[in-house]
Design a protein around this motif. Structure first.
Motif, PDB file in Angstrom:
ATOM      1  N   SER A 293       5.397 -83.369 -28.576  1.00 19.51           N
ATOM      2  CA  SER A 293       5.936 -82.602 -29.701  1.00 19.51           C
ATOM      3  C   SER A 293       5.368 -81.196 -29.746  1.00 19.51           C
ATOM      4  CB  SER A 293       5.650 -83.327 -31.022  1.00 19.51           C
ATOM      5  OG  SER A 293       4.246 -83.398 -31.251  1.00 19.51           O
ATOM      6  N   LEU A 294       4.312 -80.969 -28.984  1.00 24.71           N
ATOM      7  CA  LEU A 294       3.786 -79.610 -28.885  1.00 24.71           C
ATOM      8  C   LEU A 294       4.720 -78.782 -28.003  1.00 24.71           C
ATOM      9  CD1 LEU A 294      -0.071 -80.044 -28.425  1.00 24.71           C
ATOM     10  CD2 LEU A 294       1.126 -79.115 -30.406  1.00 24.71           C
ATOM     11  N   GLN A 295       5.098 -77.614 -28.478  1.00 29.09           N
ATOM     12  CA  GLN A 295       6.033 -76.755 -27.756  1.00 29.09           C
ATOM     13  C   GLN A 295       5.357 -75.451 -27.362  1.00 29.09           C
ATOM     14  OE1 GLN A 295       9.432 -77.462 -27.008  1.00 29.09           O
ATOM     15  NE2 GLN A 295       8.756 -79.538 -27.636  1.00 29.09           N
ATOM     16  N   LEU A 296       5.668 -75.010 -26.126  1.00 28.25           N
ATOM     17  CA  LEU A 296       5.199 -73.716 -25.648  1.00 28.25           C
ATOM     18  C   LEU A 296       6.351 -72.732 -25.653  1.00 28.25           C
ATOM     19  CD1 LEU A 296       3.021 -74.771 -22.547  1.00 28.25           C
ATOM     20  CD2 LEU A 296       2.274 -74.295 -24.878  1.00 28.25           C
TER      21      LEU A 296
ATOM     22  N   VAL B 274      13.250 -66.032 -23.822  1.00 30.13           N
ATOM     23  CA  VAL B 274      12.197 -66.968 -24.236  1.00 30.13           C
ATOM     24  C   VAL B 274      12.718 -68.386 -24.155  1.00 30.13           C
ATOM     25  CG1 VAL B 274      10.652 -67.699 -26.093  1.00 30.13           C
ATOM     26  CG2 VAL B 274      11.186 -65.259 -25.807  1.00 30.13           C
ATOM     27  N   PHE B 275      11.960 -69.223 -23.526  1.00 37.21           N
ATOM     28  CA  PHE B 275      12.340 -70.632 -23.391  1.00 37.21           C
ATOM     29  C   PHE B 275      11.221 -71.517 -23.972  1.00 37.21           C
ATOM     30  CE2 PHE B 275      14.523 -68.330 -20.057  1.00 37.21           C
ATOM     31  CZ  PHE B 275      15.812 -68.812 -20.135  1.00 37.21           C
ATOM     32  N   ASP B 276      11.592 -72.641 -24.622  1.00 34.44           N
ATOM     33  CA  ASP B 276      10.617 -73.629 -25.144  1.00 34.44           C
ATOM     34  C   ASP B 276      10.369 -74.691 -24.097  1.00 34.44           C
ATOM     35  OD1 ASP B 276      10.390 -72.358 -27.548  1.00 34.44           O
ATOM     36  OD2 ASP B 276      11.901 -73.600 -28.555  1.00 34.44           O
ATOM     37  N   VAL B 277       9.094 -74.996 -23.910  1.00 38.51           N
ATOM     38  CA  VAL B 277       8.698 -76.011 -22.928  1.00 38.51           C
ATOM     39  C   VAL B 277       7.799 -77.035 -23.643  1.00 38.51           C
ATOM     40  CG1 VAL B 277       7.478 -76.466 -20.768  1.00 38.51           C
ATOM     41  CG2 VAL B 277       8.804 -74.344 -21.044  1.00 38.51           C
ATOM     42  N   SER B 278       8.119 -78.304 -23.505  1.00 39.03           N
ATOM     43  CA  SER B 278       7.291 -79.363 -24.117  1.00 39.03           C
ATOM     44  C   SER B 278       6.021 -79.591 -23.302  1.00 39.03           C
ATOM     45  CB  SER B 278       8.083 -80.674 -24.209  1.00 39.03           C
ATOM     46  OG  SER B 278       9.185 -80.514 -25.059  1.00 39.03           O
TER      47      SER B 278
ATOM     48  N   MET C 228      -0.592 -81.523 -18.703  1.00 38.17           N
ATOM     49  CA  MET C 228      -0.854 -80.113 -18.943  1.00 38.17           C
ATOM     50  C   MET C 228      -2.061 -79.890 -19.887  1.00 38.17           C
ATOM     51  SD  MET C 228       3.172 -79.114 -19.513  1.00 38.17           S
ATOM     52  CE  MET C 228       2.820 -77.512 -20.185  1.00 38.17           C
ATOM     53  N   ILE C 229      -2.480 -80.921 -20.644  1.00 38.19           N
ATOM     54  CA  ILE C 229      -3.513 -80.719 -21.693  1.00 38.19           C
ATOM     55  C   ILE C 229      -4.757 -81.539 -21.390  1.00 38.19           C
ATOM     56  CG2 ILE C 229      -2.620 -82.546 -23.210  1.00 38.19           C
ATOM     57  CD1 ILE C 229      -3.299 -80.641 -25.573  1.00 38.19           C
ATOM     58  N   THR C 230      -5.911 -80.969 -21.664  1.00 34.57           N
ATOM     59  CA  THR C 230      -7.197 -81.672 -21.516  1.00 34.57           C
ATOM     60  C   THR C 230      -8.017 -81.485 -22.793  1.00 34.57           C
ATOM     61  OG1 THR C 230      -8.226 -79.729 -20.497  1.00 34.57           O
ATOM     62  CG2 THR C 230      -7.280 -81.387 -19.017  1.00 34.57           C
ATOM     63  N   ASP C 231      -9.021 -82.390 -22.980  1.00 35.67           N
ATOM     64  CA  ASP C 231      -9.939 -82.336 -24.135  1.00 35.67           C
ATOM     65  C   ASP C 231      -9.231 -82.499 -25.479  1.00 35.67           C
ATOM     66  OD1 ASP C 231     -12.054 -81.941 -22.407  1.00 35.67           O
ATOM     67  OD2 ASP C 231     -11.895 -79.749 -22.504  1.00 35.67           O
TER      68      ASP C 231
ATOM     69  N   ILE D 173      -7.483 -77.653 -24.040  1.00 34.70           N
ATOM     70  CA  ILE D 173      -7.075 -76.665 -23.042  1.00 34.70           C
ATOM     71  C   ILE D 173      -5.680 -77.048 -22.507  1.00 34.70           C
ATOM     72  CG2 ILE D 173      -7.620 -75.516 -20.855  1.00 34.70           C
ATOM     73  CD1 ILE D 173      -9.580 -74.966 -23.162  1.00 34.70           C
ATOM     74  N   ILE D 174      -4.718 -76.078 -22.552  1.00 34.31           N
ATOM     75  CA  ILE D 174      -3.353 -76.311 -22.037  1.00 34.31           C
ATOM     76  C   ILE D 174      -3.143 -75.404 -20.818  1.00 34.31           C
ATOM     77  CG2 ILE D 174      -0.886 -76.190 -22.555  1.00 34.31           C
ATOM     78  CD1 ILE D 174      -1.599 -76.605 -25.499  1.00 34.31           C
ATOM     79  N   ASN D 175      -2.762 -75.965 -19.697  1.00 32.40           N
ATOM     80  CA  ASN D 175      -2.498 -75.230 -18.451  1.00 32.40           C
ATOM     81  C   ASN D 175      -0.991 -75.255 -18.159  1.00 32.40           C
ATOM     82  OD1 ASN D 175      -5.270 -74.577 -17.096  1.00 32.40           O
ATOM     83  ND2 ASN D 175      -5.439 -76.705 -17.853  1.00 32.40           N
ATOM     84  N   TYR D 176      -0.393 -74.075 -18.060  1.00 30.99           N
ATOM     85  CA  TYR D 176       1.028 -73.985 -17.695  1.00 30.99           C
ATOM     86  C   TYR D 176       1.167 -72.853 -16.697  1.00 30.99           C
ATOM     87  CZ  TYR D 176       6.062 -73.533 -17.969  1.00 30.99           C
ATOM     88  OH  TYR D 176       7.389 -73.455 -17.652  1.00 30.99           O
ATOM     89  N   LYS D 177       1.630 -73.259 -15.523  1.00 33.26           N
ATOM     90  CA  LYS D 177       1.731 -72.289 -14.419  1.00 33.26           C
ATOM     91  C   LYS D 177       0.361 -71.657 -14.193  1.00 33.26           C
ATOM     92  CE  LYS D 177       6.182 -73.004 -14.133  1.00 33.26           C
ATOM     93  NZ  LYS D 177       6.788 -73.714 -12.976  1.00 33.26           N
ATOM     94  N   ASP D 178       0.320 -70.338 -14.271  1.00 32.33           N
ATOM     95  CA  ASP D 178      -0.958 -69.641 -14.088  1.00 32.33           C
ATOM     96  C   ASP D 178      -1.604 -69.267 -15.426  1.00 32.33           C
ATOM     97  OD1 ASP D 178      -0.741 -69.772 -11.338  1.00 32.33           O
ATOM     98  OD2 ASP D 178       0.389 -67.879 -11.233  1.00 32.33           O
ATOM     99  N   PHE D 179      -1.070 -69.830 -16.529  1.00 32.91           N
ATOM    100  CA  PHE D 179      -1.565 -69.472 -17.859  1.00 32.91           C
ATOM    101  C   PHE D 179      -2.426 -70.597 -18.424  1.00 32.91           C
ATOM    102  CE2 PHE D 179       2.070 -66.781 -17.198  1.00 32.91           C
ATOM    103  CZ  PHE D 179       1.732 -65.575 -17.783  1.00 32.91           C
TER     104      PHE D 179
END
Length: 535
Positions: free
Chosen positions: A51-54, A63-67, A72-75, A87-93
């Protein structure tokens, strides 16, 4: 040639178009969706991470929304309470997602006012939100000060992170509060029992209260009223009652000035006096009497210095008692060696008593000496001596005149002194029989009566003849007196007194002794009478 040029431009256009398309797909930023991103979770809450959206922004502005998925998420942890960073990792971000795990996302805020005021409903507030401030409550005669948590006024702009219990506080309007405090001061005085204070002490309290009431009426704030009230009560309580005065006096006495037992008496007086004064509810004795009696009792407890003076007198008394005790010992019960040992005990005991500092030491030394005396063994023939003594009881001294009683005692002491230094192996049966036989030979009253009657008759006859002889001897001197008749009458009276004494004597021995004394004195008495009437 034209065809080649056309093909060239066509190829160039296609390349540019492809390049433009490539450039359009480049990501320039990645952020959490600005809406509906939960920041607060309840502990162990079930949450779908998808449910978390980027928000992914491309270079062309699209702009695109990505679930977010679990890869993608740690901790991200909802099992323990606290503020956390995932911490959320998406691509190089790389993004940091800050959130809180709390016990409850919904908190209760209670508003507490006095019972007589309208009730204010509780509020249910989400964690981190602010409380809606209710209308200020109204209370007659009071000013509303605000909503408080303990003694701190609550800031309604602050975020709620825990259940709250807000209390409405009021301050009385000054003139109302002043009247109440004056009444409290009057009530304070009325609760004081004047009998617990010296007269001047209670008058001092009344003065303090009156001055305090005046100061309260002049105060300009409630806080100033409180300060005045507290100062007045403190001053009034500082006035010493009889209990305080007694404790002050007791504090002047020092434990080092007393022996332990005497100091225990002092403590007992103190404890009883304090308890009596502090629990006084009326009746007798009045506190003033308790106070003065207790002070007097303290002065009567003997100090070390006083004890030393009393001990000096007590030493003399106890030494006299020791000598008397030693003198009263039945020496016939002990051997010579035992008597010598007891005499040494006496001398050493007297020295110990003389060295004693306190009365207690004197008495303890005295008792120890008596105990040592009593611990000395009797002689080996002690039981035989007691047998002789018992034989006198059998004979019964009441059956004998005084002279014969003394005779029996002399026989007892004579044989007892012979027995006391004999060894336990020696046979004393013959000696005991001999002593008893001598006692049996002592004349009883009954036996003496016949002898006494005959002796009395003879003594009276002899004394009469002796008197007549003396009268004949001094007849001329008597007749020559001017008052011869009176002199002769007094001589006759003296003679008759001696006759009466001889007649009243009990027992032959007493009769003989009285007769002998009369014979010895009669002539001297006659000469004194003649001389007296010669003047």
């Amino acid at each position: 040639m034209k065809r080649r040029v056309m093909l060239f431009f066509l190829s160039f256009g296609i390349v540019m178009t492809l390049t433009s398309c490539f450039m359009a797909t480049e990501i320039v930023s990645v952020n959490l969706a600005s809406t509906d991103v939960p920041k607060v979770f309840e502990v162990n809450e079930s949450f779908d991470i998808n449910s978390l959206q980027l928000e992914v922004t491309y270079s062309d502005g699209k702009v695109f929304d990505v679930s977010v998925d679990e890869s993608m998420i740690t901790d991200f942890d909802l099992t323990t309470i606290g503020t956390k960073n995932a911490i959320i990792n998406y691509k190089d971000f790389v993004l940091t997602y800050t959130y809180q795990v709390v016990e409850s996302k919904y908190l209760i805020v209670k508003f507490n006012t006095d019972e007589e005021l309208p009730k204010i409903e509780d509020q249910l507030v989400c964690y981190g939100d602010v409380v809606t401030k209710p209308n200020d409550p109204k209370k007659e005669g009071f000013t509303f000060l605000g909503w408080f948590v303990d003694d701190i006024i609550y800031d309604f702009n602050s975020n709620v992170t825990t259940n709250l219990n807000l209390v409405a506080k009021f301050r009385k309007i000054l003139n109302v509060y002043q009247t109440e405090v004056v009444c409290k001061l009057d009530e304070f005085v009325n609760q004081i029992d004047a009998r617990l204070y010296p007269e001047d002490g209670f008058l001092e309290i009344l003065t303090i209260i009156e001055e305090g009431k005046n100061a309260v009426s002049k105060a300009t704030t409630n806080e100033e009223v409180d300060d005045v009230y507290n100062q007045v009560i403190e001053q009034a309580k500082a006035v010493k009652n009889f209990c305080n005065l007694f404790l002050d006096i007791f504090a002047t006495y020092h434990m080092d000035d007393y022996y332990s037992e005497e100091w225990e008496k002092m403590i007992a007086i103190k404890n009883l006096t304090v308890e009596t004064l502090n629990t006084y509810k009326g009746g007798a004795p009045l506190p003033v009497a308790t106070y003065f009696n207790a002070v007097d009792d303290l002065t009567k407890v003997v100090t070390k210095e006083q004890d030393h003076e009393l001990a000096a007198y007590l030493k003399t008394t106890k030494i006299m008692e020791l000598n008397k005790y030693f003198t009263a010992i039945n020496i016939e019960y002990y051997t010579d060696d035992a008597l010598t040992f007891m005499y040494n005990i006496l001398e050493e005991g007297i020295n110990t008593i003389n060295l004693a500092l306190s009365r207690k030491d004197v008495v303890n030394a005295y008792l120890e000496i008596i105990e040592q005396f009593n611990a000395v063994d009797k002689c080996p023939k002690y039981s035989d001596i007691l047998e002789l003594l018992a034989y006198i009881d059998v004979l019964d001294l009441n059956n004998y005149y005084a002279a014969q009683q003394e005779e029996l005692k002399d026989i007892y002491f004579e044989y007892a002194n012979s027995l006391r230094n004999m060894s336990s192996e020696e046979d004393v049966s013959m000696l005991l029989e001999e002593a008893k036989q001598k006692m049996d030979e002592v004349i009883t009253i009954q036996e003496d009566k016949v002898i006494a009657d005959a002796l009395l008759k003879k003594c009276l006859e002899d004394f009469s003849l002796f008197y007549e002889t003396l009268l004949a001897t001094y007849e001329e001197q008597i007749n020559a007196l001017e008052m011869a008749e009176y002199a002769l009458e007094e001589i006759e009276m003296t003679y008759q007194n001696y006759v009466n004494e001889i007649s009243m004597a009990l027992g032959s021995a007493a009769i003989q002794a009285t007769y002998d004394e009369a014979v010895a004195n009669l002539e001297e008495n006659i000469l004194m009478i003649i001389e007296m009437y010669s003047w």
